[in-house]
Design a protein around this motif. Structure first.
Motif, PDB file in Angstrom:
ATOM      1  N   THR A  32      68.558 -56.375  45.590  1.00 14.72           N
ATOM      2  CA  THR A  32      67.340 -56.267  46.394  1.00 14.72           C
ATOM      3  C   THR A  32      67.311 -55.032  47.287  1.00 14.72           C
ATOM      4  OG1 THR A  32      68.335 -57.559  48.170  1.00 14.72           O
ATOM      5  CG2 THR A  32      67.124 -58.781  46.491  1.00 14.72           C
ATOM      6  N   ASN A  33      68.423 -54.313  47.348  1.00 10.84           N
ATOM      7  CA  ASN A  33      68.570 -53.200  48.292  1.00 10.84           C
ATOM      8  C   ASN A  33      68.299 -53.673  49.718  1.00 10.84           C
ATOM      9  OD1 ASN A  33      69.215 -50.552  48.931  1.00 10.84           O
ATOM     10  ND2 ASN A  33      67.108 -49.864  48.824  1.00 10.84           N
ATOM     11  N   ASP A  54      60.102 -62.874  51.435  1.00 10.83           N
ATOM     12  CA  ASP A  54      60.427 -63.385  50.098  1.00 10.83           C
ATOM     13  C   ASP A  54      61.710 -62.763  49.553  1.00 10.83           C
ATOM     14  OD1 ASP A  54      58.236 -65.018  50.158  1.00 10.83           O
ATOM     15  OD2 ASP A  54      57.117 -63.984  48.577  1.00 10.83           O
ATOM     16  N   VAL A  55      61.920 -61.483  49.864  1.00 16.39           N
ATOM     17  CA  VAL A  55      63.151 -60.807  49.432  1.00 16.39           C
ATOM     18  C   VAL A  55      64.366 -61.474  50.074  1.00 16.39           C
ATOM     19  CG1 VAL A  55      64.436 -58.622  49.479  1.00 16.39           C
ATOM     20  CG2 VAL A  55      61.975 -58.603  49.056  1.00 16.39           C
ATOM     21  N   VAL A  56      64.236 -61.817  51.365  1.00 17.94           N
ATOM     22  CA  VAL A  56      65.333 -62.480  52.075  1.00 17.94           C
ATOM     23  C   VAL A  56      65.567 -63.876  51.502  1.00 17.94           C
ATOM     24  CG1 VAL A  56      66.137 -63.347  54.312  1.00 17.94           C
ATOM     25  CG2 VAL A  56      64.975 -61.138  54.177  1.00 17.94           C
ATOM     26  N   LYS A  57      64.498 -64.587  51.175  1.00 16.79           N
ATOM     27  CA  LYS A  57      64.641 -65.908  50.544  1.00 16.79           C
ATOM     28  C   LYS A  57      65.400 -65.797  49.227  1.00 16.79           C
ATOM     29  CE  LYS A  57      60.484 -68.223  52.323  1.00 16.79           C
ATOM     30  NZ  LYS A  57      59.178 -68.795  51.930  1.00 16.79           N
ATOM     31  N   ASP A  58      65.042 -64.801  48.421  1.00 17.48           N
ATOM     32  CA  ASP A  58      65.735 -64.587  47.141  1.00 17.48           C
ATOM     33  C   ASP A  58      67.220 -64.311  47.361  1.00 17.48           C
ATOM     34  OD1 ASP A  58      63.344 -64.914  45.826  1.00 17.48           O
ATOM     35  OD2 ASP A  58      63.021 -62.774  45.431  1.00 17.48           O
ATOM     36  N   TYR A  59      67.505 -63.509  48.387  1.00 25.68           N
ATOM     37  CA  TYR A  59      68.893 -63.169  48.714  1.00 25.68           C
ATOM     38  C   TYR A  59      69.684 -64.432  49.071  1.00 25.68           C
ATOM     39  CZ  TYR A  59      72.603 -61.958  52.065  1.00 25.68           C
ATOM     40  OH  TYR A  59      73.777 -61.914  52.748  1.00 25.68           O
ATOM     41  N   ILE A  60      69.099 -65.288  49.922  1.00 21.79           N
ATOM     42  CA  ILE A  60      69.769 -66.522  50.346  1.00 21.79           C
ATOM     43  C   ILE A  60      69.963 -67.464  49.155  1.00 21.79           C
ATOM     44  CG2 ILE A  60      69.507 -68.615  51.761  1.00 21.79           C
ATOM     45  CD1 ILE A  60      67.984 -66.849  53.804  1.00 21.79           C
ATOM     46  N   LYS A  61      68.924 -67.601  48.354  1.00 21.09           N
ATOM     47  CA  LYS A  61      68.983 -68.480  47.178  1.00 21.09           C
ATOM     48  C   LYS A  61      70.090 -68.036  46.223  1.00 21.09           C
ATOM     49  CE  LYS A  61      65.892 -70.451  43.676  1.00 21.09           C
ATOM     50  NZ  LYS A  61      65.802 -71.823  44.205  1.00 21.09           N
ATOM     51  N   ASP A  62      70.185 -66.719  46.029  1.00 21.13           N
ATOM     52  CA  ASP A  62      71.164 -66.153  45.105  1.00 21.13           C
ATOM     53  C   ASP A  62      72.588 -66.244  45.685  1.00 21.13           C
ATOM     54  OD1 ASP A  62      71.795 -64.643  42.665  1.00 21.13           O
ATOM     55  OD2 ASP A  62      72.263 -62.999  44.016  1.00 21.13           O
ATOM     56  N   LYS A  63      72.728 -65.881  46.943  1.00 17.17           N
ATOM     57  CA  LYS A  63      74.064 -65.849  47.562  1.00 17.17           C
ATOM     58  C   LYS A  63      74.696 -67.235  47.651  1.00 17.17           C
ATOM     59  CE  LYS A  63      76.585 -64.439  51.714  1.00 17.17           C
ATOM     60  NZ  LYS A  63      76.543 -63.836  53.058  1.00 17.17           N
ATOM     61  N   TYR A  64      73.887 -68.245  48.000  1.00 19.67           N
ATOM     62  CA  TYR A  64      74.419 -69.579  48.221  1.00 19.67           C
ATOM     63  C   TYR A  64      74.105 -70.542  47.069  1.00 19.67           C
ATOM     64  CZ  TYR A  64      74.976 -67.667  52.891  1.00 19.67           C
ATOM     65  OH  TYR A  64      75.320 -66.871  53.955  1.00 19.67           O
ATOM     66  N   GLN A  75      55.546 -59.987  56.194  1.00 13.22           N
ATOM     67  CA  GLN A  75      54.887 -61.168  55.634  1.00 13.22           C
ATOM     68  C   GLN A  75      53.834 -60.732  54.635  1.00 13.22           C
ATOM     69  OE1 GLN A  75      53.873 -63.099  59.535  1.00 13.22           O
ATOM     70  NE2 GLN A  75      54.532 -64.957  58.496  1.00 13.22           N
ATOM     71  N   GLY A  76      53.474 -61.625  53.722  1.00 15.70           N
ATOM     72  CA  GLY A  76      52.465 -61.299  52.714  1.00 15.70           C
ATOM     73  C   GLY A  76      51.122 -60.944  53.334  1.00 15.70           C
ATOM     74  N   ASP A  77      50.400 -60.041  52.694  1.00 13.14           N
ATOM     75  CA  ASP A  77      49.054 -59.673  53.163  1.00 13.14           C
ATOM     76  C   ASP A  77      48.143 -59.471  51.954  1.00 13.14           C
ATOM     77  OD1 ASP A  77      49.762 -57.223  52.073  1.00 13.14           O
ATOM     78  OD2 ASP A  77      49.764 -56.129  53.960  1.00 13.14           O
ATOM     79  N   LYS A  78      46.969 -58.905  52.195  1.00 17.28           N
ATOM     80  CA  LYS A  78      45.966 -58.770  51.130  1.00 17.28           C
ATOM     81  C   LYS A  78      46.382 -57.804  50.025  1.00 17.28           C
ATOM     82  CE  LYS A  78      43.422 -55.351  53.887  1.00 17.28           C
ATOM     83  NZ  LYS A  78      42.172 -55.070  54.616  1.00 17.28           N
ATOM     84  N   THR A  79      47.424 -56.986  50.266  1.00 15.79           N
ATOM     85  CA  THR A  79      47.882 -56.053  49.222  1.00 15.79           C
ATOM     86  C   THR A  79      48.512 -56.801  48.058  1.00 15.79           C
ATOM     87  OG1 THR A  79      50.097 -55.762  50.182  1.00 15.79           O
ATOM     88  CG2 THR A  79      48.370 -54.270  50.942  1.00 15.79           C
ATOM     89  N   GLY A  80      49.060 -57.974  48.334  1.00 19.42           N
ATOM     90  CA  GLY A  80      49.735 -58.727  47.288  1.00 19.42           C
ATOM     91  C   GLY A  80      51.149 -58.248  47.013  1.00 19.42           C
ATOM     92  N   ASP A  81      51.610 -57.242  47.778  1.00 17.16           N
ATOM     93  CA  ASP A  81      52.980 -56.749  47.606  1.00 17.16           C
ATOM     94  C   ASP A  81      53.980 -57.810  48.070  1.00 17.16           C
ATOM     95  OD1 ASP A  81      51.901 -54.370  46.739  1.00 17.16           O
ATOM     96  OD2 ASP A  81      52.127 -53.354  48.674  1.00 17.16           O
ATOM     97  N   LYS A  82      55.144 -57.827  47.434  1.00 20.88           N
ATOM     98  CA  LYS A  82      56.156 -58.823  47.781  1.00 20.88           C
ATOM     99  C   LYS A  82      56.670 -58.561  49.187  1.00 20.88           C
ATOM    100  CE  LYS A  82      60.293 -61.121  46.045  1.00 20.88           C
ATOM    101  NZ  LYS A  82      61.148 -61.347  44.875  1.00 20.88           N
ATOM    102  N   PRO A  83      56.567 -59.533  50.079  1.00 23.28           N
ATOM    103  CA  PRO A  83      56.995 -59.317  51.470  1.00 23.28           C
ATOM    104  C   PRO A  83      58.510 -59.418  51.632  1.00 23.28           C
ATOM    105  CG  PRO A  83      56.137 -61.529  51.224  1.00 23.28           C
ATOM    106  CD  PRO A  83      55.944 -60.851  49.889  1.00 23.28           C
ATOM    107  N   LEU A  84      58.988 -58.858  52.710  1.00 23.43           N
ATOM    108  CA  LEU A  84      60.409 -58.890  53.035  1.00 23.43           C
ATOM    109  C   LEU A  84      60.897 -60.331  53.172  1.00 23.43           C
ATOM    110  CD1 LEU A  84      62.888 -57.143  53.736  1.00 23.43           C
ATOM    111  CD2 LEU A  84      62.114 -57.135  56.117  1.00 23.43           C
TER     112      LEU A  84
END
Length: 233
Positions: free
Chosen positions: A10-11, A44-54, A33-42
């Motif tokens: 995730t860098n 969600d990146v942190v959630k992915d990191y936690i899900k993967d690490k643990y 946090q998510g906004d109207k751009t639809g870009d993946k918010p930080l």
């Protein structure tokens, strides 16, 4: 447990993590946090990191405690538990979390250090605030303290401590005194940074841990570009 991890997946640069909180060093361009751009918010990146690490099954809990503007870099604190989140929210609401920012400006401010008091009025349509020297209808009082901590060849490094937390406060107030932040076209700097960032970095955060009740001090490394690195030396 305190650690520094750079996840290749995730860098994501994690500055501190334990069972209840996680602190990351936000890159320019990331949205918290998510906004109207639809870009993946930080978040969600942190959630992915936690899900993967643990190796967590199902949804990962993560509470957003505060935000940084998209072009800004530096410290962002998240809550990993529902127990910690309201306590952190209360801490920030009562201004008991000390936030220190570093900003690069081209024009020297009027004084080497000073307190700035303005009334800021937000224009939601333009996503911009205007600073006034006196209270106007719909405005909110904004207070910050700055000092010059380094003079570079063409820029000045300011350390800024916030007493209030208003929309675009540092950007708006520094622009008001003739010191727009490097790269900040919205508030009067003459050209953008190559990576679309602005040279404003959430450098330091000090707060009492919501569960352990210990004092926590986090310092975020500066971005890797040449000018910021000159500030570090």
């Amino acid at each position: 447990m305190s650690n520094k991890i750079l996840s290749n997946k995730t860098n994501l640069q994690v500055l501190y993590e334990d069972n209840h909180i996680i602190v990351v060093n936000k890159r320019a361009g990331d949205i918290v946090q998510g906004d109207k751009t639809g870009d993946k918010p930080l978040s969600d990146v942190v959630k992915d990191y936690i899900k993967d690490k643990y190796d967590k099954p199902g949804n990962v809990y993560l509470g957003v405690v505060h935000r940084l503007d998209r072009p800004t870099t530096g410290i962002v604190l998240f809550s990993k538990t529902s127990k910690a989140l309201p306590r952190l929210n209360k801490l920030f609401a009562e201004k008991k979390a000390n936030k220190t920012y570093w900003a690069l400006v081209k024009n020297p401010p009027p004084n080497t250090e000073d307190q700035l008091i303005h009334w800021l009025k937000k224009n939601p349509k333009k996503n911009k605030s205007t600073a006034y020297s006196k209270e106007v209808d719909g405005s909110k009082k904004a207070i910050l303290h700055y000092k010059i901590i380094k003079a570079l060849d063409n820029f000045y490094l300011l350390e800024v401590d916030l007493e209030t937390g208003r929309h675009h406060q540092i950007r708006c107030q520094l622009s008001k005194i003739g010191c727009p932040i490097k790269g900040d076209l919205k508030y009067g700097f003459d050209r953008s940074n190559k990576d679309a960032s602005i040279s404003l970095h959430a450098r330091r955060l000090e707060f009492v841990h919501p569960v352990k009740k210990e004092n926590v001090i986090i310092t975020a490394p500066l971005p890797k570009d040449t000018l910021w690195q000159a500030c570090e030396s």
